[in-house]
Design a protein around this motif. Sequence first.
Motif, PDB file in Angstrom:
ATOM      1  N   ILE A 161      -6.718   3.172  -0.822  1.00 30.14           N
ATOM      2  CA  ILE A 161      -5.843   4.021  -1.705  1.00 30.14           C
ATOM      3  C   ILE A 161      -7.221   4.788  -2.603  1.00 30.14           C
ATOM      4  N   ASP A 204      -6.778  -2.388   1.764  1.00 30.41           N
ATOM      5  CA  ASP A 204      -5.751  -1.366   1.473  1.00 30.41           C
ATOM      6  C   ASP A 204      -6.165  -0.877   0.067  1.00 30.41           C
ATOM      7  N   THR A 205      -6.692  -1.644  -0.657  1.00 35.59           N
ATOM      8  CA  THR A 205      -7.095  -1.194  -2.181  1.00 35.59           C
ATOM      9  C   THR A 205      -8.097  -0.119  -1.857  1.00 35.59           C
ATOM     10  N   LYS A 232       0.775  -1.149  -0.003  1.00 38.30           N
ATOM     11  CA  LYS A 232       0.195  -0.088  -0.255  1.00 38.30           C
ATOM     12  C   LYS A 232       0.787   1.362   0.079  1.00 38.30           C
ATOM     13  N   SER A 276       2.610   1.879  -3.276  1.00 33.53           N
ATOM     14  CA  SER A 276       2.010   2.343  -4.406  1.00 33.53           C
ATOM     15  C   SER A 276       1.521   3.718  -4.252  1.00 33.53           C
ATOM     16  N   LYS A 278      -2.227  -0.566  -6.985  1.00 32.96           N
ATOM     17  CA  LYS A 278      -1.521  -1.674  -6.080  1.00 32.96           C
ATOM     18  C   LYS A 278      -2.052  -2.830  -6.477  1.00 32.96           C
TER      19      LYS A 278
END
Lengths: 432, 432
Positions: free
Chosen positions: B181, B177-178, B135, B138, B156
Amino acid sequence: MSIIDSTKIFKGNIIFTPTPNEFFTIENGYIVIVNGKVKNVYKILPEEYNDFKIIDYSNKLIIPGMNDLHAHAPQFRHLGMAMDKELLPWLNDYTFPEESKFKDLDYSRNVYERFIKEVWKQGTTRIAVFATIHKNASMDLMELFIKSGLGAYVGKVNMDLNSPPYLCETSEDSLMDTEEIIVKYKDKSPIVKPIITPRFVPTCSSELLKGLGELSIKYKVSVQSHLSENKNEIAWVKELHPTSNFYGEVYNKYNLLGQSPTLMAHCSFSSREEMALMKENNVIAVHCPSSNLNVGSGMMPIRKFLDNDIRVAFGSDISGGHTCSIFKTMIYAIQVSKLFWANSNKEIPFLSNSEAFYIATKTGGSFFGKVGSFEEGYDFDALVIDDSELNYFNYSLEERLERFIYVGDDRHILHRYVCGNLIEEPRSLIQL
Amino acid sequence: MSIIDSTKIFKGNIIFTPTPNEFFTIENGYIVIVNGKVKNVYKILPEEYNDFKIIDYSNKLIIPGMNDLHAHAPQFRHLGMAMDKELLPWLNDYTFPEESKFKDLDYSRNVYERFIKEVWKQGTTRIAVFATIHKNASMDLMELFIKSGLGAYVGKVNMDLNSPPYLCETSEDSLMDTEEIIVKYKDKSPIVKPIITPRFVPTCSSELLKGLGELSIKYKVSVQSHLSENKNEIAWVKELHPTSNFYGEVYNKYNLLGQSPTLMAHCSFSSREEMALMKENNVIAVHCPSSNLNVGSGMMPIRKFLDNDIRVAFGSDISGGHTCSIFKTMIYAIQVSKLFWANSNKEIPFLSNSEAFYIATKTGGSFFGKVGSFEEGYDFDALVIDDSELNYFNYSLEERLERFIYVGDDRHILHRYVCGNLIEEPRSLIQL
């Protein structure tokens, strides 16, 4: 000249390929050169050389120079142009009209000077080139190469048949001009030589081929031409020479296939018999993979040639190929070999990096003498590579070489040597 | 801002491809830009602009910027390396261990800064990249792109299955995490955006794919992944998802195949049904010909995609590909298309120069908005090419462009613009 005067010692990361199977490397080692030839390479310099000055290329790579065994110098103006034309329109609309301009010496010199500069720039230290049918321009190209310090075999092209009228000679003129050049240039320079250059079978009468073979034997002059590049060409040769069993047999019949050292470009569709004859006669097959991909005529199955112990070298084949760089040609050769690998269900191994490097250096160099290696007795043809810009992560020597080949370019070639002499960038006569 | 302040006028040799079939060129013409977007191009500048300052690139070429639709930023260290390793050893010995290092922000920044500098250098103005599973790295890559002024979609990577333990996430972490972001970056910059990036079907559980599809729809975020690159991979997907009729159907089932704008790299072995679905869902197939040739897995039959009205863009696919240059990628695409041409007895036409250019500019650009052309309303993403070094024989504008593509390099790119802004060489934060 004293032993000290005739000796040069280079320090740097030495990389070369005595065999195709692996790189020989010495980290910050020494190469001792005597009279332009390699004496030996050392990890630690022997005491006897303590008093000699060392040319220090520490941390740089020192590798053999590149050998380009097939290139058309007069097509340089068309480099990277008309690449979406098919072969025949490309020849008739671009190549032949362009070559005809080389009857004019001012024109030819303008192009040839730019061409030699590019050859130098890309790290090619020896080259075999086709000129045009024109005697004067061909001789001028030899003079320019002599002046440059690079090694070159230069061929005045022979065409007396099936050629456009503006680019065609009589057989007599063709032979007379060829002989005149041979006589003038065969002993003029140790590294710039004439080479007999029938364009290819279809543009040469049997009389011309016969005469060229005789000249080759009489003067012990090498030969270069094209062979089995595409299927239509092979069929055409069969039509023109119905009694020959295969294309290469025509050259052979006229003593133009290995009776003296011979280069045959392409060989994409060489038959088993043709390959057997090439092997027997020790002919070098010149692989031009960038050209193969651009022209789309066919691709040389390089592994077949290697497996059959036929010598294979690389050619840029400009301007069918679009780059004079033999480094980029190596990449293309590996890629083309991967197509055969993929198509054979991975049974035909692709070229390894060391094999490609060996072909570009030692096999290519073998045409010019003891050239292309740092073994004892070899001419010191070398490139000094400053790859510091690319080497920011502590790569190994082999990785550094591979990255220079794939990612680097002429900006990373610091110095070029031929026969132990530093070769400066060719200066233009025209601009003087 | 006044009309004068928001307007820029460029003078130079304008070349672009409104359609794939031909180049539109104006010799020393004018491009008027208002608020970063093209207003119009002119042979003669209309009087209303008489009082505006002109940015003078006379005699240079002004062309749209390059769009790279598939690249692995963390593989930049391995660019042009280990090219003679097969795919699995290459992944396991090089790529995966390398990607695992990106949990360290110092390491990732060092590589990513060099990567962005190379992207800039090669004239790529917009890019879609894979980062790693990490994360923080990215997000840092997104910050670096924002700082650079280049346009980028940064993904990511998601991997929760069939991945080495040191490069594997839980499905929950991967989705969390996705989403984090996406929330942080979806509106932060107009041209640097997050993109949902399952590595490929085998490294993602169904739960993860489902979650990613939901995120994509919830936040209207684009998607990128790999599709049908090689036969073993296709067989593996079939094994993992036995009820799916073809590879792409798995992505489709989870709303990851065109439900939002989608890039699918490679598609070398896409079936008829897969292609029909890609067409229906307006998915962009990303052709990576340099990678195809280096990896030897297969080659995308690009003409088939074009004939079926599927959008095709180019990807460098570093480090499967060995060059970040989309110009060199164009050459490879033309060459690969010539293999299909040759193998089909010349029935499948190879890519023309204008087609390749159109793909690199207008189709590639279409993923990013109105990008890749100089038609009205398009973002002014442009390269100014100073090819004077290559242009010594009065070539036509199209020949000059072709020669720049085949023979030129980054040295000939004088300036780069994105959305009308001059983009300077990215400065390293690390070295400050």
